[in-house]
Design a protein around this motif. Structure first.
Motif, short mmCIF file in Angstrom:
data_model
loop_
_atom_site.label_atom_id
_atom_site.label_comp_id
_atom_site.label_asym_id
_atom_site.label_seq_id
_atom_site.Cartn_x
_atom_site.Cartn_y
_atom_site.Cartn_z
N UNK A 298 5.98 2.89 -9.97
CA UNK A 298 5.69 2.18 -10.93
C UNK A 298 4.30 1.36 -10.77
N UNK A 299 4.05 1.16 -9.46
CA UNK A 299 2.59 0.79 -9.06
C UNK A 299 1.53 1.73 -9.21
N UNK A 300 1.90 2.72 -8.92
CA UNK A 300 0.80 3.77 -9.17
C UNK A 300 0.78 4.14 -10.65
N UNK A 301 1.81 4.16 -11.21
CA UNK A 301 1.56 4.23 -12.77
C UNK A 301 1.08 3.13 -13.55
N UNK A 302 1.12 2.11 -13.06
CA UNK A 302 0.37 0.92 -13.80
C UNK A 302 -1.03 0.89 -13.42
N UNK A 303 -1.27 1.14 -12.42
CA UNK A 303 -2.67 1.09 -12.00
C UNK A 303 -3.73 2.49 -12.25
N UNK A 304 -2.78 3.72 -12.53
CA UNK A 304 -3.47 4.68 -13.07
C UNK A 304 -4.34 5.11 -11.75
N UNK A 305 -3.84 4.92 -10.77
CA UNK A 305 -4.85 5.22 -9.49
C UNK A 305 -3.87 5.49 -8.18
N UNK A 306 -4.29 6.25 -7.22
CA UNK A 306 -3.57 6.72 -6.12
C UNK A 306 -3.30 5.64 -4.99
N UNK A 307 -2.18 5.38 -4.74
CA UNK A 307 -1.80 4.38 -3.57
C UNK A 307 -1.04 4.93 -2.64
N UNK A 308 -1.95 4.38 -1.25
CA UNK A 308 -1.26 4.93 -0.04
C UNK A 308 -0.58 3.68 0.82
N UNK A 309 0.66 4.01 1.11
CA UNK A 309 1.21 2.70 2.10
C UNK A 309 1.20 3.36 3.46
N UNK A 310 0.36 3.13 4.35
CA UNK A 310 0.58 3.66 5.78
C UNK A 310 1.83 3.41 6.52
N UNK A 311 2.36 2.50 6.21
CA UNK A 311 3.67 2.07 7.17
C UNK A 311 4.37 1.04 6.36
N UNK A 312 5.78 1.71 5.98
CA UNK A 312 6.53 0.68 5.06
C UNK A 312 7.05 -0.28 5.93
N UNK A 313 7.28 -0.21 7.14
CA UNK A 313 7.88 -1.34 8.04
C UNK A 313 6.91 -2.41 8.02
N UNK A 314 5.77 -2.35 7.63
CA UNK A 314 4.80 -3.41 7.94
C UNK A 314 4.30 -3.78 6.55
N UNK A 315 4.51 -3.05 5.56
CA UNK A 315 3.87 -3.32 4.18
C UNK A 315 4.59 -4.55 3.65
N UNK A 316 3.83 -5.51 3.11
CA UNK A 316 4.31 -6.78 2.45
C UNK A 316 4.73 -6.62 0.86
N UNK A 317 4.32 -5.44 0.38
CA UNK A 317 4.40 -5.25 -1.05
C UNK A 317 5.58 -4.20 -1.24
N UNK A 318 5.28 -2.74 -1.24
CA UNK A 318 6.08 -1.71 -1.42
C UNK A 318 7.11 -1.63 -0.38
N UNK A 319 6.76 -2.22 0.76
CA UNK A 319 8.00 -2.17 1.73
C UNK A 319 8.92 -3.11 1.59
N UNK A 320 8.83 -4.05 0.76
CA UNK A 320 9.68 -5.31 0.57
C UNK A 320 10.46 -4.85 -0.64
N UNK A 321 10.10 -3.95 -1.53
CA UNK A 321 10.78 -3.57 -2.57
C UNK A 321 12.15 -2.92 -2.24
N UNK A 322 13.08 -2.91 -3.30
CA UNK A 322 14.49 -2.25 -2.69
C UNK A 322 14.35 -0.74 -2.69
N UNK A 323 13.54 -0.02 -3.47
CA UNK A 323 13.21 1.29 -3.42
C UNK A 323 12.36 1.62 -1.72
#
Length: 401
Positions: A298-323
């Motif tokens: 959803x984040x990639x679709x809404x921004x219409x740009x590539x998004x990289x998450x280096x480490x889910x374990x420390x990410x405070x955005x995507x890493x905190x979502x249920x997915x």
């Protein structure tokens, strides 16, 4: 001392069977309060309610009449009653009208539904037993989670059925579904995709073709895609092309897992998982339909740009979502989402690649290849929806008219 009446419900995801157990002493008011809400949820003809009265004491004629009023054929959707024969007679009163089918156990009632997998029956009744192995549990999860995407398609298919039923003056919802099914098979378009397009398409003018001019024009020919070059694949086959996209993404990004999500206007902001490989059943169930703005697709679709998450374990955005948490639990650490953008730079899909090693990044060549693949996916989707899906709708319109 009387027991306060209560109703407990159990079901597996959105399988169209609800198991409701009543317990305690009931009067007419408590029957209405506790049974009515479950009956009101039976919106579709294929849904079933299994009503277990083995722990309930229906006190008085008024309570029995209130329950019986809900269980008569034609009053509601299909209800299967679980009760001892004498209790069933009390619950249904003395009417000579035929009532619901009565079973002595929940297992017997569920077994009467042939479309219900055995694993789901075990899940509904809670009788897994200590002998269930790890492999057996994994098989159960696969069967249960595999039902989720089908059940989530039911709403949009139901909407399309309603439109077809009213638009063409058909006699029954089944006749409307038959039209959808035949058009789906004739053009090899999944019913859920055909339904989603039908719901949002402008209605046809009376007595005219719905989408004239779809054939015989060069711009409507299948696009030439490097993705399909040298392969015996039909560009009009939705499943084949999505599998090819997933395979190419896996190879290009040296990924441990890949998923492809597509948006449908009929479903609002939700993105639907349409292609994947390497995903565990629990994670696949979590992302079968995503709406959370923090989920990577959803984040990639809404921004219409590539998004990289280096480490889910420390990410405070995507890493905190249920997915994100589900991906982490499945062993993924780094994620990369790439949008498929059409000519107007509007997002029409998202390719997400998973890596188990935190911090992993694509090389420049890998990134270029993945972006080119997303571009081809956008070109193909634009053609597929503009030509293949609309041809299927025209087929439906012609047959119905």
């Amino acid at each position: 001392m009387t027991r306060t009446p209560e109703a407990t419900a159990r079901w597996v995801e959105t399988v169209p069977v609800r198991l409701v157990r009543l317990s305690g002493d009931f009067d007419a008011v408590s029957v209405e309060a506790l049974v009515e809400p479950f009956l009101e949820r039976l919106h579709h003809a294929e849904e079933r309610l299994v009503l277990d009265l083995t722990a309930a004491r229906l006190m008085g004629a008024a309570a029995a009449r209130a329950l019986a009023a809900h269980l008569r054929p034609g009053a509601r959707r299909t209800v299967l009653l679980v009760a001892a024969p004498t209790a069933a007679r009390v619950a249904l009163g003395t009417s000579t009208e035929p009532g619901p089918q009565v079973y002595t156990t929940v297992e017997a009632a569920l077994a009467a539904l042939p479309e219900l997998p055995a694993a789901v029956v075990r899940a509904l009744t809670g009788t897994y037993g200590p002998e269930l192995s790890r492999e057996g549990l994994a098989d159960l999860q696969q069967q249960v989670f595999g039902l989720t995407s089908k059940s989530r398609s039911r709403e949009v298919i139901g909407m399309a059925q309603g439109i077809v039923l009213e638009r063409y003056g058909l006699r029954s919802p089944s006749a409307a579904f038959d039209l959808l099914r035949v058009a789906s098979q004739h053009h090899n378009v999944p019913v859920r995709i055909l339904s989603a397009e039908l719901v949002t398409a402008a209605p046809p003018a009376p007595g005219r073709a719905w989408f004239p001019g779809l054939t015989g024009r060069d711009e409507n020919a299948a696009p030439h895609l490097a993705l399909l070059a040298g392969k015996d694949l039909d560009a009009g086959d939705f499943k084949q092309v999505l599998r090819a996209v997933v395979a190419r993404a896996t190879t290009s990004a040296d990924a441990d897992a890949v998923e492809v999500h597509l948006p449908y206007a009929a479903l609002g902001k939700a993105l639907i998982l349409e292609g994947h490989t390497g995903l565990e059943a629990a994670y696949r169930n979590e992302v079968a339909e995503v709406k959370d703005p923090l989920s990577l697709p959803v984040l990639v679709h809404s921004k219409a740009q590539t998004v990289h998450v280096p480490d889910l374990a420390t990410d405070l955005n995507v890493g905190t979502s249920p997915a994100g948490r589900a991906a982490l639990a499945a062993g993924s650490r780094a994620l990369l989402g790439v949008p498929a953008l059409d000519e107007s730079r509007t997002g029409v899909g998202v390719i997400t690649v998973h890596h188990r090693r935190p911090g992993q990044r694509l090389t420049e060549a890998q990134g270029t290849a993945l972006e080119a693949l997303a571009g081809e996916l956008a070109v193909w989707l634009s053609w597929y929806r503009r030509v293949v899906v609309l041809n299927a709708l025209e087929h439906l319109h012609t047959r119905a008219s």
